[in-house]
Write a protein that holds these residues in place. Sequence first.
Motif, mmCIF file in Angstrom:
data_model
loop_
_atom_site.group_PDB
_atom_site.id
_atom_site.type_symbol
_atom_site.label_atom_id
_atom_site.label_comp_id
_atom_site.label_asym_id
_atom_site.label_seq_id
_atom_site.Cartn_x
_atom_site.Cartn_y
_atom_site.Cartn_z
ATOM 1 N N GLN A 117 30.008 36.027 1.389
ATOM 2 C CA GLN A 117 28.638 36.946 1.233
ATOM 3 C C GLN A 117 29.310 38.229 0.760
ATOM 4 O O GLN A 117 28.389 39.254 0.589
ATOM 5 C CB GLN A 117 27.902 36.863 2.627
ATOM 6 N N ASP A 183 19.935 33.634 1.102
ATOM 7 C CA ASP A 183 20.602 33.667 -0.336
ATOM 8 C C ASP A 183 21.674 34.855 -0.375
ATOM 9 O O ASP A 183 22.503 34.569 -1.114
ATOM 10 C CB ASP A 183 19.357 33.687 -1.258
ATOM 11 N N SER A 184 21.249 36.011 0.022
ATOM 12 C CA SER A 184 22.433 36.948 -0.121
ATOM 13 C C SER A 184 23.057 37.524 1.167
ATOM 14 O O SER A 184 24.295 38.000 1.283
ATOM 15 C CB SER A 184 21.550 38.304 -0.647
#
Length: 453
Positions: A117, A183-184
């Motif tokens: 990430q 997702d992020s």
Amino acid sequence: MEAKPILKYPTATAFCLTSGFWMMVATFYGLLGATELMAPDLTANMGGIVFGRVRPTHVNLVLFGFVTPGLLGAAFYYIPRLLGTGLYSERLGVFTAVGWNAALVALVATLAMGMTQGREYAELVWSIDVVVVVAFLLIFFNFIMTVKQREEPILYVSVWYVLAGCILTACTYILGNVIWRPDSGALVGIPDAILLWFYGHNIFGLLLTPLSAGVAYYVIPRATRNPLYSHTLSLLGFWSLIVVYTHIGTHHLLQVPVPTWLKVVAIVDSVAMVIPVMAFLINIWYTAKGKLGEIHADIGAKFVFTGTIMYFFVSIQGSFMALPDVQRVTHFNNWVVAHAHIGVLGFAGMIALGGLYYTIPKLTGRPLFSRFLADFQYWMVLIGMVGFTIVLTIAGLIQGNAWLNGETVYRVLPEIHVYYVVRAGLGLMIFGSAVLGFYNIVRSVWVGSGAPS
């Protein structure tokens, strides 16, 4: 010699073995990273082990592979004893340990493949984040249910620290890894930076610090056969740590456009950290007063007591570094790396090793396989850690002063190369100590050598 399976404390044993094994792997990654800084072309074009992937693997393995399981291994032994009952569920504890190790394997594999990430200390992908949070919640559930079925009415301070460390880390981890955004794993802009350093600092202050304090509060009075110097001081240290430490992470952002009031709060409370730190240290040191011979005779207590001395140094240094004028020279360079090594290896790592070596003979009912190897490891870790501190602090001061004077980065690198060479040599020493330690732990658990204790 007789091989005896460890059945009485399987959860504590599983976490002790986890710590010993992953310390070996974590320090290997640390050595690899130090070598790459010294010789950048050594692993060129080998994608899985480029420095950008090696460093987060090293950091996360030290944190979740070596130090935390070592401290938890001791806790899974002493919590039931302090409460006068058995662990609520050894089966759940072993299941948690297996899941924990599966997450560590996934950690190494995903970071090696470049799946990250991209946020410092919060690099792990979402699926591993979920496993980590679930693991902490299961550990907390096991401990709190043990508390519920206790025979001892009084909760000794070690129990307070362990419970707080597990539940606060589960909450902090969710926030810091922005787990609601799979997702992020991130917010946007400055809010994300504030949240990240809220997590980045709390993962040390609200996980490693309370778990380490819990081990120290158990081991030192037991090894010295002295009562705890002051239960009042222990509670003062506990509550002041919870109140003061929680929001000081913003002192990493003094040189970015964060709201001024938030910076002021972070600086003031960074200095105020002297309250919980000295409350803890005065309590431990006065408990050990006049009993240094007993401390020296017990290798577990020897590691733990040394860790408390390192806690003094790293805490005073941390408060000092939060002052803006000091930070202009010491931030964004190797000074911070030195500071991190005193904290994670010198303080929490030493106490984790002390917890292992104090607990394992109790788990097996036999002395350690080799007191000599444990002593040898003690000196290797101590010399290596002190060496890291000296060379990285010097390198950091060279970098900080050069950048303040407007020199370009590449002109500074030749000046600090010799310190990187020494650092890699010290890294080899720490890795060697981890190999010896794992051998000693495995032989102690499955073989043993002396008469029953």
